[in-house]
Design a protein around this motif. Structure first.
Motif, PDB file in Angstrom:
ATOM      1  N   LEU A 179       0.830  -1.191   0.000  1.00 26.68           N
ATOM      2  CA  LEU A 179       0.000   0.000   0.000  1.00 26.68           C
ATOM      3  C   LEU A 179       0.870   1.248   0.000  1.00 26.68           C
ATOM      4  N   ALA A 180       1.807   1.320   0.939  1.00 26.25           N
ATOM      5  CA  ALA A 180       2.607   2.536   1.116  1.00 26.25           C
ATOM      6  C   ALA A 180       3.926   2.456   0.372  1.00 26.25           C
ATOM      7  N   CYS A 181       4.280   3.548  -0.280  1.00 25.21           N
ATOM      8  CA  CYS A 181       5.591   3.738  -0.903  1.00 25.21           C
ATOM      9  C   CYS A 181       6.243   4.932  -0.205  1.00 25.21           C
ATOM     10  N   TYR A 182       7.574   4.924  -0.104  1.00 26.62           N
ATOM     11  CA  TYR A 182       8.294   5.955   0.660  1.00 26.62           C
ATOM     12  C   TYR A 182       9.278   6.736  -0.220  1.00 26.62           C
ATOM     13  N   CYS A 183       8.977   6.833  -1.507  1.00 25.98           N
ATOM     14  CA  CYS A 183       9.888   7.498  -2.432  1.00 25.98           C
ATOM     15  C   CYS A 183       9.744   9.025  -2.332  1.00 25.98           C
ATOM     16  N   ASP A 184      10.575   9.742  -3.094  1.00 23.51           N
ATOM     17  CA  ASP A 184      10.546  11.202  -3.058  1.00 23.51           C
ATOM     18  C   ASP A 184       9.254  11.758  -3.649  1.00 23.51           C
ATOM     19  N   THR A 185       8.705  11.075  -4.659  1.00 25.12           N
ATOM     20  CA  THR A 185       7.421  11.518  -5.215  1.00 25.12           C
ATOM     21  C   THR A 185       6.342  11.469  -4.151  1.00 25.12           C
ATOM     22  N   CYS A 186       6.356  10.392  -3.361  1.00 26.05           N
ATOM     23  CA  CYS A 186       5.380  10.280  -2.270  1.00 26.05           C
ATOM     24  C   CYS A 186       5.631  11.336  -1.208  1.00 26.05           C
ATOM     25  N   ALA A 187       6.889  11.679  -0.978  1.00 23.44           N
ATOM     26  CA  ALA A 187       7.195  12.710   0.013  1.00 23.44           C
ATOM     27  C   ALA A 187       6.533  14.036  -0.367  1.00 23.44           C
ATOM     28  N   THR A 188       6.654  14.423  -1.644  1.00 20.06           N
ATOM     29  CA  THR A 188       6.034  15.664  -2.105  1.00 20.06           C
ATOM     30  C   THR A 188       4.512  15.581  -2.014  1.00 20.06           C
ATOM     31  N   ALA A 189       3.956  14.428  -2.422  1.00 13.98           N
ATOM     32  CA  ALA A 189       2.502  14.262  -2.352  1.00 13.98           C
ATOM     33  C   ALA A 189       2.016  14.276  -0.905  1.00 13.98           C
ATOM     34  N   PHE A 190       2.816  13.711  -0.015  1.00 12.28           N
ATOM     35  CA  PHE A 190       2.465  13.685   1.413  1.00 12.28           C
ATOM     36  C   PHE A 190       2.399  15.102   1.966  1.00 12.28           C
TER      37      PHE A 190
END
Length: 669
Positions: free
Chosen positions: A159-170
């Motif tokens: 379910l969860a991804c911890y990449c940089d794209t996800c960081a910005t979306a978070f």
């Protein structure tokens, strides 16, 4: 865009996932012939077929799918058509390796399985929308397509991804949730350990840290990951609503696996046109049929009490557990009809034809490796006839007797690190309380903690809160209103402790539930592994003594709060272990320790008597579940024992339910 009316074109569904791409075309006609023989009405198609549909970027191959859908339609078999977005093709990952998810430890997972998706990745989102649009344009008005199946089992296995794209979306998601950095710092309690943030860009996903990562950061990230996946579902759903108007759109839930926390299905149920669920028996030593009943009751509750659909289960053994025993004769039908008793509009399987290769080649199917000369096939065809005989069941609703509060969000919060005991498990408490109610032959409706404001004691005389660590402040007034109007409330320990930000409610434990329970908890005193304490009814004898483990606490009853049982020994000896607080015309009970089995059932019996509920007199492990509606009342008797059971019918007559069998009786209208 308004949702289409669910069930408008759906018959009672009997069939399974069909994967014709695994077989040469000459097998397809044989499959359809055997489906008709088995009474199949519906198949799920295309769920894992993206690479076959789009073998190269922008190049589509529809001929095989046109042929298969045409064969099924000619045979009168409806199609639940899948968008194949759970497994993008290898060419997609070669072009867009950043769409592969990154673990908390910083490892990027590889292609070669399923569900390897970063749900924040724009390339994945664009490609998923494109293939969904192509499918909707080609098959949106096909008369065989009665249901759309988006993706597959969101959250399994990633379910969860911890990449940089996800960081910005978070960071963007957090702005929407908290508004300002000051509000976020307050919600996350960042003053502790000096974690304050001065810029949104300083915030990252809760990646691997030297010690425990901020718990509210972890909880918000779980919510964010859930929301990102749900947004992708909604994007595909909206495309299909536009291109295939009137055809409902779903995705298959997994509401009650015995392990794994999945997603927040209270939120997801608001987005699907039809709630569907996958359920597999977990061979972990527990009574598997109780978990099945819980899963079906919870799925129906997520659907708001409306009929739902069992989209996957197994004809016999699966292949992904450590041990995968075969189902006994009659067990497949018993499982299937048990789900239908509790609200499903049919019984679907994974899968139609058993695979010869791949990771699930030993997972059983409707059509086994050995063909049709076997017990499994005979049971499949018999079940097809039984499902067809229940055609009038469509649209009826299962009647619940008692209510239980359950929250995926609270489960996520409680499962984080550094709680008073690492063995605290909200799901274990849910299972235990549910089993006690099941053994009293009561059908359970589940409710979210935010859905109690108008709870009517005449509809649900008993409300059980097995463990609700994270409770909204609003629950205090809701429960007080329910109890004061005559309801009986049973709350288990470690409930009402924190709010939605994992911040302690002001004042003494149990926080939000303190007033309705009429007590305070001065101190938690968890027990060590293997340590037990006795619990003794006040004024009771030996038969009213129980053995408890895991948890004790120092309970201080307030005015009007009666001590029903005390800790008989241990560090909290003499203190209250079970209390009853009269509120208005009702009562709120509190159990301050962990009881299991017959001991927990004895406490449940006390609250049932207080609520004025008399359980049905039936043999152990014989279910009675009632569905009712315009077409009549259907009484399902499900016998999980090895002996025939005699059951009393409403007209005063008696009937026999064979060992391991199911009988359905229809009351006259």
């Amino acid at each position: 865009m308004p949702s289409p009316a669910p069930h408008a074109r759906l018959p009672l569904a009997f069939g399974g996932d069909y994967n014709p791409e695994q077989w040469p075309p000459e097998v397809w006609e044989e499959d359809v012939r055997l489906m008709r023989e088995a009474g199949v009405t519906t198949v799920s198609l295309g769920v894992f077929s993206w690479a076959r549909m789009e073998p190269r970027p922008g190049e589509y191959d529809w001929e095989w799918l046109d042929t298969v859908i045409g064969l099924l339609h000619e045979a009168g078999i409806s199609v639940n058509l899948g968008t194949p977005t759970v497994v993008p093709p290898a060419w997609f990952y070669r072009a867009h390796p950043s769409a592969l998810p990154v673990t908390r430890e910083g490892v990027r997972l590889a292609f070669g399985s399923r569900g390897a998706i970063c749900h924040s990745n724009p390339d994945y989102r664009a490609a998923a929308a494109t293939i969904t649009e192509a499918l909707g344009e080609r098959y949106g008005s096909h008369p065989a397509v009665v249901l759309w199946h988006v993706h597959n089992e969101y959250g399994a296995p990633v379910l969860a991804c911890y990449c940089d794209t996800c960081a910005t979306a978070f960071q963007g998601w957090l702005r929407g949730r908290h508004g300002t950095l000051d509000a976020l710092n307050e919600a996350w309690g960042t003053a502790f350990w000096g974690q304050q943030y001065g810029e949104w860009e300083e915030i990252t996903p809760p990646r691997a840290t030297p010690s425990v990562c901020n718990p509210t950061q972890q909880l918000d990230y779980r919510r964010f990951a859930d929301a990102q996946a749900r947004a992708n579902f909604v994007a595909e759903r909206d495309i299909l609503h536009r291109l295939s108007p009137g055809v409902p759109v779903t995705t298959n839930f997994m509401v009650a696996p015995s392990q794994g926390q999945t997603v927040d299905y209270w939120a997801w149920a608001k987005e699907v046109d039809l709630v569907t669920n996958d359920h597999y028996l977990m061979t972990d030593g527990r009574r598997t049929h109780v978990n099945l009943a819980l899963a079906a009751d919870l799925t129906r509750s997520v659907a708001g009490g409306a009929p739902w659909l069992l989209l996957e289960h197994a004809t016999s053994g699966v292949n992904w557990q450590p041990y995968n025993p075969a189902k006994r004769p009659g067990e497949m039908a018993r499982n299937s009809l048990g789900h239908m008793a509790r609200g499903s509009e049919g019984a679907m399987f994974f899968q139609w034809r058993q695979s010869r290769s791949g990771a699930e080649k030993f997972h059983t199917a409707m059509l086994a490796h050995s063909g049709t000369d076997n017990r499994g096939w005979r049971e499949v065809t018999d079940l097809g006839r039984r499902v067809a005989d229940l055609a009038d069941l469509r649209g009826t609703r299962t009647r619940g007797d008692v209510a239980v509060v359950w929250s995926w969000d609270s489960w996520w919060a409680q499962s984080l690190e550094w709680r008073p005991s690492q063995d605290l498990d909200a799901r274990e408490r849910l299972d235990s309380f549910y089993e006690a109610l099941y053994d009293r032959h009561l059908t359970v409706d589940f409710l979210p903690p935010t859905g109690l404001a108008e709870l009517d004691p005449s509809r649900y005389p008993l409300l059980v809160v097995p463990q609700l660590y994270a409770a909204p402040l609003s629950i205090a007034a809701d429960l007080d209103r329910y109890v004061s109007r005559g309801g009986t409330l049973l709350v288990s320990f470690f409930s009402g402790i924190v709010d939605e930000n994992d911040t302690l409610h002001p004042g003494a434990y149990p926080g939000a539930l303190r007033d309705v329970l009429g007590l305070t908890v001065e101190e938690f005193d968890p027990l060590l592994p293997g340590e037990t304490v006795g619990v003794r009814r006040v004024g009771g004898g030996e038969s009213e003594s129980y053995a408890a483990d895991l948890w004790s606490e120092v309970v201080i009853p307030g005015a009007g709060c009666e001590t029903v049982a005390v800790f008989a020994d241990g560090r909290t000896a003499g203190g209250a272990a079970l209390t009853r607080h009269a509120v208005g015309s009702g009562a709120a009970w509190y159990l301050a320790t962990r009881l299991t089995g017959a001991d927990l059932a004895a406490v449940v019996d006390l609250t049932l008597a207080d609520a004025g509920i008399t359980p049905v007199d039936l043999p152990s492990d014989v279910e009675l579940v009632v569905r009712e509606g315009e077409s009549g009342t259907f009484r399902f008797y499900v016998n999980h024992t090895e002996s025939e059971a005699k059951v009393a019918l409403p007209d005063g007559s008696w009937a026999t339910v064979p060992a391991g069998g199911v009988e359905v009786f229809r009351d006259p209208r």
